[in-house]
Design an enzyme around this catalytic site. Structure first.
Site, PDB file in Angstrom:
ATOM      1  N   ARG A  44      -5.978  21.664  31.070  1.00  0.00           N
ATOM      2  CA  ARG A  44      -5.125  20.707  30.338  1.00  0.00           C
ATOM      3  C   ARG A  44      -5.002  21.012  28.852  1.00  0.00           C
ATOM      4  NH1 ARG A  44      -8.042  17.515  33.882  1.00  0.00           N
ATOM      5  NH2 ARG A  44      -6.783  16.770  35.633  1.00  0.00           N
ATOM      6  N   LYS A  68       6.739  26.257  20.845  1.00  0.00           N
ATOM      7  CA  LYS A  68       7.440  26.345  22.134  1.00  0.00           C
ATOM      8  C   LYS A  68       6.803  27.453  22.952  1.00  0.00           C
ATOM      9  CE  LYS A  68      12.128  24.669  21.275  1.00  0.00           C
ATOM     10  NZ  LYS A  68      13.562  25.010  21.345  1.00  0.00           N
ATOM     11  N   GLU A 121      17.478  37.500  13.383  1.00  0.00           N
ATOM     12  CA  GLU A 121      16.961  36.128  13.261  1.00  0.00           C
ATOM     13  C   GLU A 121      16.693  35.797  11.787  1.00  0.00           C
ATOM     14  OE1 GLU A 121      16.923  34.001  15.711  1.00  0.00           O
ATOM     15  OE2 GLU A 121      16.983  35.266  17.496  1.00  0.00           O
ATOM     16  N   LYS A 180      11.284  28.368   9.047  1.00  0.00           N
ATOM     17  CA  LYS A 180      11.054  27.842  10.401  1.00  0.00           C
ATOM     18  C   LYS A 180      10.105  26.644  10.350  1.00  0.00           C
ATOM     19  CE  LYS A 180      10.842  28.113  15.117  1.00  0.00           C
ATOM     20  NZ  LYS A 180      10.594  28.968  16.243  1.00  0.00           N
ATOM     21  N   GLU A 190      12.337  19.036  19.047  1.00  0.00           N
ATOM     22  CA  GLU A 190      13.787  19.175  19.226  1.00  0.00           C
ATOM     23  C   GLU A 190      14.404  17.885  19.756  1.00  0.00           C
ATOM     24  OE1 GLU A 190      14.854  22.946  20.943  1.00  0.00           O
ATOM     25  OE2 GLU A 190      16.991  22.534  20.735  1.00  0.00           O
ATOM     26  N   ARG A 236      15.828  21.323  15.094  1.00  0.00           N
ATOM     27  CA  ARG A 236      15.646  22.596  15.794  1.00  0.00           C
ATOM     28  C   ARG A 236      16.944  23.067  16.419  1.00  0.00           C
ATOM     29  NH1 ARG A 236       9.406  23.275  17.659  1.00  0.00           N
ATOM     30  NH2 ARG A 236      10.106  25.376  18.056  1.00  0.00           N
ATOM     31  N   ASN A 280      19.959  27.298  16.850  1.00  0.00           N
ATOM     32  CA  ASN A 280      20.824  27.934  17.847  1.00  0.00           C
ATOM     33  C   ASN A 280      22.099  28.507  17.239  1.00  0.00           C
ATOM     34  OD1 ASN A 280      19.258  27.574  20.196  1.00  0.00           O
ATOM     35  ND2 ASN A 280      19.733  25.389  20.121  1.00  0.00           N
ATOM     36  N   HIS A 304      23.861  31.325  18.909  1.00  0.00           N
ATOM     37  CA  HIS A 304      23.279  31.510  20.240  1.00  0.00           C
ATOM     38  C   HIS A 304      24.223  31.154  21.390  1.00  0.00           C
ATOM     39  CE1 HIS A 304      19.667  32.319  18.049  1.00  0.00           C
ATOM     40  NE2 HIS A 304      18.949  32.449  19.138  1.00  0.00           N
ATOM     41  N   HIS A 343      24.341  33.841  24.159  1.00  0.00           N
ATOM     42  CA  HIS A 343      23.918  33.632  25.551  1.00  0.00           C
ATOM     43  C   HIS A 343      25.027  34.016  26.514  1.00  0.00           C
ATOM     44  CE1 HIS A 343      20.632  30.683  24.067  1.00  0.00           C
ATOM     45  NE2 HIS A 343      20.165  31.890  24.199  1.00  0.00           N
ATOM     46  N   HIS A 372      18.316  40.637  22.704  1.00  0.00           N
ATOM     47  CA  HIS A 372      18.659  39.265  22.313  1.00  0.00           C
ATOM     48  C   HIS A 372      19.109  39.205  20.843  1.00  0.00           C
ATOM     49  CE1 HIS A 372      18.628  34.936  22.029  1.00  0.00           C
ATOM     50  NE2 HIS A 372      17.730  34.988  21.055  1.00  0.00           N
TER      51      HIS A 372
HETATM   52  N1  LIG Z   1       8.771  30.286  21.605  1.00  0.00           N
HETATM   53  C1  LIG Z   1       9.804  30.382  20.806  1.00  0.00           C
HETATM   54  O1  LIG Z   1      10.044  29.531  19.928  1.00  0.00           O
HETATM   55  C2  LIG Z   1      10.698  31.572  20.938  1.00  0.00           C
HETATM   56  C3  LIG Z   1      11.650  31.841  19.936  1.00  0.00           C
HETATM   57  C4  LIG Z   1      12.418  32.990  20.062  1.00  0.00           C
HETATM   58  C5  LIG Z   1      12.256  33.822  21.152  1.00  0.00           C
HETATM   59  N2  LIG Z   1      11.344  33.516  22.107  1.00  0.00           N
HETATM   60  C6  LIG Z   1      11.142  34.391  23.262  1.00  0.00           C
HETATM   61  O2  LIG Z   1      10.676  35.639  22.769  1.00  0.00           O
HETATM   62  C7  LIG Z   1      11.065  36.673  23.670  1.00  0.00           C
HETATM   63  C8  LIG Z   1      11.592  37.809  22.847  1.00  0.00           C
HETATM   64  O3  LIG Z   1      10.591  38.221  21.973  1.00  0.00           O
HETATM   65  P1  LIG Z   1      10.572  39.659  21.306  1.00  0.00           P
HETATM   66  O4  LIG Z   1      11.895  39.998  20.745  1.00  0.00           O
HETATM   67  O5  LIG Z   1       9.384  39.714  20.442  1.00  0.00           O
HETATM   68  O6  LIG Z   1      10.478  40.607  22.554  1.00  0.00           O
HETATM   69  P2  LIG Z   1       9.332  41.156  23.520  1.00  0.00           P
HETATM   70  O7  LIG Z   1       8.151  40.328  23.587  1.00  0.00           O
HETATM   71  O8  LIG Z   1      10.074  41.493  24.763  1.00  0.00           O
HETATM   72  O9  LIG Z   1       8.969  42.539  22.818  1.00  0.00           O
HETATM   73  C9  LIG Z   1       9.968  43.518  22.673  1.00  0.00           C
HETATM   74  C10 LIG Z   1       9.493  44.895  23.104  1.00  0.00           C
HETATM   75  O10 LIG Z   1       8.649  45.430  22.093  1.00  0.00           O
HETATM   76  C11 LIG Z   1       7.385  45.808  22.650  1.00  0.00           C
HETATM   77  N3  LIG Z   1       6.442  45.602  21.556  1.00  0.00           N
HETATM   78  C12 LIG Z   1       6.020  44.416  21.039  1.00  0.00           C
HETATM   79  N4  LIG Z   1       5.292  44.638  19.934  1.00  0.00           N
HETATM   80  C13 LIG Z   1       5.234  45.971  19.768  1.00  0.00           C
HETATM   81  C14 LIG Z   1       4.629  46.806  18.795  1.00  0.00           C
HETATM   82  N5  LIG Z   1       4.015  46.310  17.724  1.00  0.00           N
HETATM   83  N6  LIG Z   1       4.730  48.137  18.941  1.00  0.00           N
HETATM   84  C15 LIG Z   1       5.427  48.663  19.993  1.00  0.00           C
HETATM   85  N7  LIG Z   1       6.048  47.940  20.911  1.00  0.00           N
HETATM   86  C16 LIG Z   1       5.953  46.592  20.797  1.00  0.00           C
HETATM   87  C17 LIG Z   1       7.233  44.945  23.863  1.00  0.00           C
HETATM   88  O11 LIG Z   1       6.369  45.536  24.790  1.00  0.00           O
HETATM   89  C18 LIG Z   1       8.662  44.897  24.378  1.00  0.00           C
HETATM   90  O12 LIG Z   1       8.964  46.086  25.076  1.00  0.00           O
HETATM   91  C19 LIG Z   1      12.059  36.067  24.621  1.00  0.00           C
HETATM   92  O13 LIG Z   1      11.454  35.899  25.877  1.00  0.00           O
HETATM   93  C20 LIG Z   1      12.396  34.710  24.019  1.00  0.00           C
HETATM   94  O14 LIG Z   1      12.684  33.751  24.989  1.00  0.00           O
HETATM   95  C21 LIG Z   1      10.563  32.424  22.006  1.00  0.00           C
END
Ligand SMILES: NC(=O)c1ccc[n+]([C@@H]2O[C@H](COP(=O)([O-])OP(=O)(O)OC[C@H]3O[C@@H](n4cnc5c(N)ncnc54)[C@H](O)[C@@H]3O)[C@@H](O)[C@H]2O)c1
Length: 387
Positions: free
Chosen positions: A122, A144, A190, A236, A246, A257, A261, A264, A268, A289
């Site tokens: 939990r 999130k 971003e 942020k 949100e 929040r 978007n 976005h 999307h 993305h």
């Molecule tokens: N929780 C939130 O508020 C929030 C906000 C924005 C995005 N997200 C989520 O985040 C995800 C996208 O995150 P992201 O862009 O970081 O992508 P990701 O986690 O997919 O990482 C991108 C790529 O880089 C690689 N990688 C990561 N760090 C590395 C490093 N230091 N050296 C070499 N390779 C590395 C990973 O293995 C992957 O192949 C999505 O799933 C999205 O939904 C969440």
């Protein structure tokens, strides 16, 4: 390390930013918890193995036992199945409520690690150690967490999750040294988005600062990266503090929040068509993305200008800045407007069947427009259609 505080009453925490932060993680955890946890469960992105040993050592040096699991960071792997494996491994190591989970990786790893920590017994403490620029400036801050859900053969992103604030975020800029260039630039999209929204928290200079600092940022100069992350995290944090879950009733009234978007709804729609690329070449598909967001920011500016909500010059300014970041601002092979409108209508951010666009306005601000006129949507897509 520099520090940005996220003020959320008893859920407040620091985001520590700077080089070599992962080497002092053990100390930082001791400081935050006021004691040494018996055990840490490290959930690490398989692509960051170069940084894992340093984190493990820094924890062991403080008497914290470490168990590590490695994740493949792809959207299909960001699943309930993976979550089950992670939770099973946590239980097998007899992780207790007073122990800590550490997420080391990009947004995918952070979202899975955070959700595992939210569910396990939990809820136990999570420390986020983001290793992508996107995760440092966005995903690791704000609480999130979640995984994707496959429904009828399609992946519904972040459909299952929880709000679970970390107790600490450590953004070690050294980890960015191994991040592929395309991923790094996707994170910059971003940051530009934050710059376009800076006025919402009274920081109207953020975008100009990014532009002036771009050569050093693109060279991944450590101090400039730390400055960029600090400013973006402060942005942020300001938004999250104003609207943690949100729930802001009218996002036009203040920090919300929903404003995050920006770009976005267009992005999307583009992401549902994985064969699309900026050039039309299959080698450049699918778009990341952040790349889709970059294109979406141009679309949002053009839609806003067509409604008279911002100056027409904003579209060219946004395109120029994103181009200088090395990001795409057009996409080839888009279907016709009716098909694109249908994709925008299917977006999960659509409330009650209404399309909602976040549109940039003067003073680096934005406005939420529900059911925008077709002409505005058309202007947005026209601005990003290549060929
Ligand atoms: N929780 C939130 O508020 C929030 C906000 C924005 C995005 N997200 C989520 O985040 C995800 C996208 O995150 P992201 O862009 O970081 O992508 P990701 O986690 O997919 O990482 C991108 C790529 O880089 C690689 N990688 C990561 N760090 C590395 C490093 N230091 N050296 C070499 N390779 C590395 C990973 O293995 C992957 O192949 C999505 O799933 C999205 O939904 C969440």
């Amino acid at each position: 390390l520099r520090s940005v505080r996220v003020e959320l009453d008893e859920r407040s925490y620091d985001v520590r930013i700077g080089a070599a932060g992962r080497a002092t993680l053990g100390d930082a955890i001791l400081g935050v918890l006021g004691r040494a946890p018996r055990q840490a469960f490290l959930i690490a992105d398989a692509n960051v193995h170069a940084h894992v040993a340093v984190v493990e050592q820094s924890l062991r040096d403080r008497g914290i036992a470490v168990s590590t699991i490695s994740l493949v960071a792809t959207e299909p792997e960001k699943s309930l199945h993976t979550l089950g494996i992670v939770l099973g491994a946590m239980a097998a190591t007899r992780l207790e409520r007073g122990d800590v989970v550490v997420g080391l990786g990009g947004g995918i790893t952070g979202d899975v690690a955070g959700f595992a920590a939210a569910c396990y017994r939990r809820g136990i403490a999570i420390v986020q150690c983001p290793t992508t620029l996107l995760a440092m400036v966005d995903a690791s801050v704000g609480g999130k967490t979640g995984v994707n859900l496959e429904v009828g053969g399609t992946l519904q992103k972040n459909m299952v999750g929880a709000f679970h604030q970390p107790v600490l975020v450590v953004a070690d800029t050294d980890t960015l040294s191994t991040l592929p260039d395309r991923e790094f630039k996707a994170g910059l999209a971003e940051c530009v988005k934050h710059g376009l929204l800076g006025g919402c928290i009274g920081d109207t200079d953020h975008l100009a600062w990014i532009v002036a600092s771009l050569p050093k940022i693109l060279a991944r100069e450590s101090e400039s990266l730390a400055n960029l992350i600090e400013r973006s995290v402060a942005f942020k944090a300001g938004i999250v503090e104003g609207d943690e879950r949100e729930l802001a009733e009218d996002p036009n009234d203040g920090p919300s929040r929903a404003l995050l978007n920006l770009g976005h709804t267009f992005a999307h729609a583009i992401e549902t068509l994985p064969h699309l690329s900026p050039t039309g070449l299959a080698a450049d598909a699918p778009l990341l993305h952040g790349e889709a967001v970059a294109i979406g920011l141009v679309g949002a500016a053009a839609a806003s200008a067509s409604m008279g909500l911002c100056a027409p010059e904003l579209t060219a300014e946004v395109r120029l800045i994103l181009g200088r970041c090395g990001l795409p601002t057009r996409v080839a092979g888009l279907p016709d407007l009716a098909a694109l409108e249908a994709l925008m209508g299917a977006d999960k951010k659509v409330a009650g069947g209404r399309t909602r666009l976040i549109l940039p306005t003067p003073g680096r601000n934005a406005k939420v427009v529900t059911n925008p006129p077709k002409s505005a949507i058309a202007a947005g897509w026209d601005a990003v259609r290549a060929g």
